[in-house]
Design an enzyme around this catalytic site. Structure first.
Site, PDB file in Angstrom:
ATOM      1  CD  GLU A  28      77.463 -52.090  39.495  1.00  0.00           C
ATOM      2  OE1 GLU A  28      78.022 -53.177  39.340  1.00  0.00           O
ATOM      3  OE2 GLU A  28      76.318 -51.958  39.926  1.00  0.00           O
TER       4      GLU A  28
ATOM      5  CB  CYS B 271      71.537 -47.191  47.831  1.00  0.00           C
ATOM      6  SG  CYS B 271      70.027 -46.207  47.716  1.00  0.00           S
TER       7      CYS B 271
ATOM      8  CB  CYS C 142      64.580 -50.930  47.630  1.00  0.00           C
ATOM      9  SG  CYS C 142      64.277 -49.166  47.423  1.00  0.00           S
TER      10      CYS C 142
ATOM     11  CB  CYS D 205      67.718 -52.897  45.583  1.00  0.00           C
ATOM     12  SG  CYS D 205      69.058 -51.991  44.790  1.00  0.00           S
TER      13      CYS D 205
ATOM     14  CB  SER E 146      66.278 -44.257  37.659  1.00  0.00           C
ATOM     15  OG  SER E 146      65.393 -45.142  38.306  1.00  0.00           O
TER      16      SER E 146
ATOM     17  CB  SER F  32      62.295 -47.166  41.295  1.00  0.00           C
ATOM     18  OG  SER F  32      63.404 -47.141  40.429  1.00  0.00           O
TER      19      SER F  32
ATOM     20  CG  HIS G 222      59.818 -51.130  42.097  1.00  0.00           C
ATOM     21  ND1 HIS G 222      59.924 -51.200  40.726  1.00  0.00           N
ATOM     22  CD2 HIS G 222      61.012 -50.665  42.532  1.00  0.00           C
ATOM     23  CE1 HIS G 222      61.132 -50.801  40.359  1.00  0.00           C
ATOM     24  NE2 HIS G 222      61.809 -50.469  41.429  1.00  0.00           N
TER      25      HIS G 222
ATOM     26  CG  ASN H  90      68.389 -59.482  37.065  1.00  0.00           C
ATOM     27  OD1 ASN H  90      68.569 -60.648  36.753  1.00  0.00           O
ATOM     28  ND2 ASN H  90      68.946 -58.472  36.423  1.00  0.00           N
TER      29      ASN H  90
ATOM     30  CB  CYS I  95      71.673 -51.597  40.291  1.00  0.00           C
ATOM     31  SG  CYS I  95      70.301 -51.830  41.416  1.00  0.00           S
TER      32      CYS I  95
HETATM   33  N1  SAH Z   1      67.977 -45.480  43.278  1.00  0.00           N
HETATM   34  C1  SAH Z   1      67.422 -45.220  42.006  1.00  0.00           C
HETATM   35  C2  SAH Z   1      68.418 -45.501  40.915  1.00  0.00           C
HETATM   36  C3  SAH Z   1      68.851 -46.937  40.839  1.00  0.00           C
HETATM   37  S1  SAH Z   1      68.042 -47.538  39.498  1.00  0.00           S
HETATM   38  C4  SAH Z   1      66.138 -45.981  41.821  1.00  0.00           C
HETATM   39  O1  SAH Z   1      65.853 -46.833  42.641  1.00  0.00           O
HETATM   40  O2  SAH Z   1      65.420 -45.674  40.899  1.00  0.00           O
HETATM   41  C5  SAH Z   1      68.177 -49.194  39.660  1.00  0.00           C
HETATM   42  C6  SAH Z   1      66.917 -49.800  39.103  1.00  0.00           C
HETATM   43  O3  SAH Z   1      67.067 -51.217  39.179  1.00  0.00           O
HETATM   44  C7  SAH Z   1      65.707 -49.407  39.950  1.00  0.00           C
HETATM   45  O4  SAH Z   1      64.541 -49.289  39.162  1.00  0.00           O
HETATM   46  C8  SAH Z   1      65.618 -50.591  40.856  1.00  0.00           C
HETATM   47  O5  SAH Z   1      64.367 -50.667  41.433  1.00  0.00           O
HETATM   48  C9  SAH Z   1      65.985 -51.714  39.919  1.00  0.00           C
HETATM   49  N2  SAH Z   1      66.402 -52.937  40.599  1.00  0.00           N
HETATM   50  C10 SAH Z   1      66.991 -53.055  41.800  1.00  0.00           C
HETATM   51  N3  SAH Z   1      67.187 -54.342  42.105  1.00  0.00           N
HETATM   52  C11 SAH Z   1      66.689 -55.058  41.076  1.00  0.00           C
HETATM   53  C12 SAH Z   1      66.589 -56.440  40.809  1.00  0.00           C
HETATM   54  N4  SAH Z   1      67.031 -57.326  41.664  1.00  0.00           N
HETATM   55  N5  SAH Z   1      66.003 -56.826  39.654  1.00  0.00           N
HETATM   56  C13 SAH Z   1      65.550 -55.914  38.766  1.00  0.00           C
HETATM   57  N6  SAH Z   1      65.633 -54.598  38.958  1.00  0.00           N
HETATM   58  C14 SAH Z   1      66.190 -54.168  40.107  1.00  0.00           C
HETATM   59 FE1  SF4 Z   2      68.650 -47.541  46.482  1.00  0.00          FE
HETATM   60 FE2  SF4 Z   2      67.326 -47.523  44.159  1.00  0.00          FE
HETATM   61 FE3  SF4 Z   2      68.291 -49.835  45.170  1.00  0.00          FE
HETATM   62 FE4  SF4 Z   2      66.229 -48.615  46.351  1.00  0.00          FE
HETATM   63  S1  SF4 Z   2      66.278 -49.492  44.266  1.00  0.00           S
HETATM   64  S2  SF4 Z   2      68.029 -49.481  47.410  1.00  0.00           S
HETATM   65  S3  SF4 Z   2      66.732 -46.482  46.071  1.00  0.00           S
HETATM   66  S4  SF4 Z   2      69.474 -48.097  44.461  1.00  0.00           S
END
Ligand code: SAH
Ligand code: SF4
Length: 363
Positions: free
Chosen positions: A94, A122, A126, A129, A201, A224, A226, A300, A343
């Site tokens: 996507e 992935c 995390c 996510c 990112s 990222s 967090h 989110n 995402c």
């Molecule tokens: N793997 C990389 C690229 C993906 S970026 C990374 O983690 O940076 C996707 C972004 O959306 C990241 O900052 C991730 O932490 C964030 N993300 C993931 N799940 C989320 C959620 N439920 N609510 C808000 N942000 C989220």
């Molecule tokens: Fe993968 Fe980024 Fe999601 Fe972590 S936040 S599971 S590294 S996509």
């Protein structure tokens, strides 16, 4: 992976020239073909009218023109739009097109940003996510990464001004294909987008951050984070056990020593997990030293996960600590929340409907 014709959108000019030479074609055809693909955005080989018919037929026999098949669009043209693409092996990927994005990265508000995926699934898991929920399936190749930009421009009829590699997947664990895609995206014969309009990112892959720091292009980096301490971060990001915050911040110091663009630290706010104001104070200290901007993103909701976003009051208090410490901090009002713009979520649903992967278990 099933046998499939290579996609023309993954070819460099050199590779294309080599193929043309082997076909006994004059060298100038390479420029004509690349022009049809990336500038004129031809929908088919037949549309490439200045090529001789036998060459068009040979191209169609040898290559797929595009690597992505458009499957679905969510959202209207004046809002965030999410494109779902089917890959040749039946997987989905996507991209999200965000029309105007003044809150992000200080760019002008009339610029369109495309959020691009780098992998199917992935591996980093995390805990908050959606992309991490189903685990890792495969890397996207260069044509599938660069192809998202081309497809978004073709589908919307609009030019994409900024790219953020913030879709599904961890871009830095697919670094070779990512850099090949970036070469296509930034080159004059390709999409000709300036490197400083690209943001990668990462969840913090230290060796790859160091490798990317040595890359000559001025690509932007977002981390990222967090969590501002190991104790908090490793509860939600398993990779922190491998690369803790001190090691990560060390790599970011090196990044700063080599790069002009300021870093961005992404910080999702999750109630009772990482929203303690002590974390804000520690985060402020690191952000100041790194001269980094901080993006605060209220969590989110993801189906199947029980995390919650903190109250608005708590989010503002967290932001104010950063601001009062002199850090540029943005509290991001999530765009496209209503169309599952976080995402991974759209793809997760689609594949579940087709029975490719199981729905995520509650955890
Ligand atoms: N793997 C990389 C690229 C993906 S970026 C990374 O983690 O940076 C996707 C972004 O959306 C990241 O900052 C991730 O932490 C964030 N993300 C993931 N799940 C989320 C959620 N439920 N609510 C808000 N942000 C989220
Ligand atoms: Fe993968 Fe980024 Fe999601 Fe972590 S936040 S599971 S590294 S996509």
């Amino acid at each position: 992976m099933p046998d499939v014709q290579p996609a023309l959108t993954g070819l460099t000019p050199d590779a294309l020239s080599e193929w043309l030479a082997a076909e006994g074609q004059p060298a100038f055809r390479a420029g004509q073909i690349l022009d049809w693909v990336w500038k004129k955005k031809a929908a088919s080989f037949e549309a490439m009218t200045n090529l001789p018919a036998p060459l068009r037929a040979k191209l169609a026999e040898t290559f797929r023109l595009h690597s992505l098949e458009h499957s679905q669009t969510q959202g209207a043209s004046d809002t965030t739009r999410k494109f779902l693409f089917k890959l040749h092996d039946g997987r989905y990927v996507e991209s999200v097109l965000i029309p105007a994005n003044p809150a992000l990265y200080g760019e002008k508000s009339d610029r369109r940003t495309l959020c691009v995926s780098s992998q199917v699934g992935c591996a980093y898991g995390c805990k908050f996510c959606a992309s991490g929920l189903a685990g890792f399936t495969r890397n996207l190749d260069a044509s599938e990464i660069a192809g998202q930009v081309l497809a978004a421009e073709m589908l919307s009829g609009e030019r994409v001004d900024n790219l953020v590699f913030m879709g599904m997947g961890e871009p830095l664990s697919n670094l070779d294909n990512l850099l090949d895609a970036i070469a296509i995206i930034t080159s004059p014969w390709g999409l000709h987008l300036g490197a400083r309009h690209l943001t990668i990112s990462t969840s913090g892959l230290v060796p790859q951050i160091r490798k990317l720091a040595a890359h000559p292009q001025q690509i932007r980096l977002a981390i990222s984070l967090h969590g501002a301490t190991d104790a908090v971060r490793q509860q939600i990001m398993p990779l922190n056990k491998k690369w803790g915050v001190d090691e990560l911040f060390g790599a970011l110091d090196d990044w700063n020593a080599r790069k002009k663009q300021h870093l961005t630290l992404e910080y999702i706010l999750i109630e009772g997990v990482n929203d303690d104001l002590d974390q804000a104070r520690i985060l402020a200290m690191h952000a100041r030293r790194l001269k980094a901007k901080v993006n605060l993103i209220p969590y989110n909701t993801v189906e199947g996960l029980e995390w919650k976003r903190p109250s608005e009051h708590q989010c503002r208090a967290f932001r104010d600590i950063l601001k009062n410490a002199g850090v540029t901090a943005m509290l991001r009002l999530e765009k496209g929340h209503d169309i599952d713009a976080a995402c991974g979520q759209l793809r997760l649903k689609q594949e579940t409907e087709e029975g490719i992967i199981e729905a995520p278990a509650k955890r």
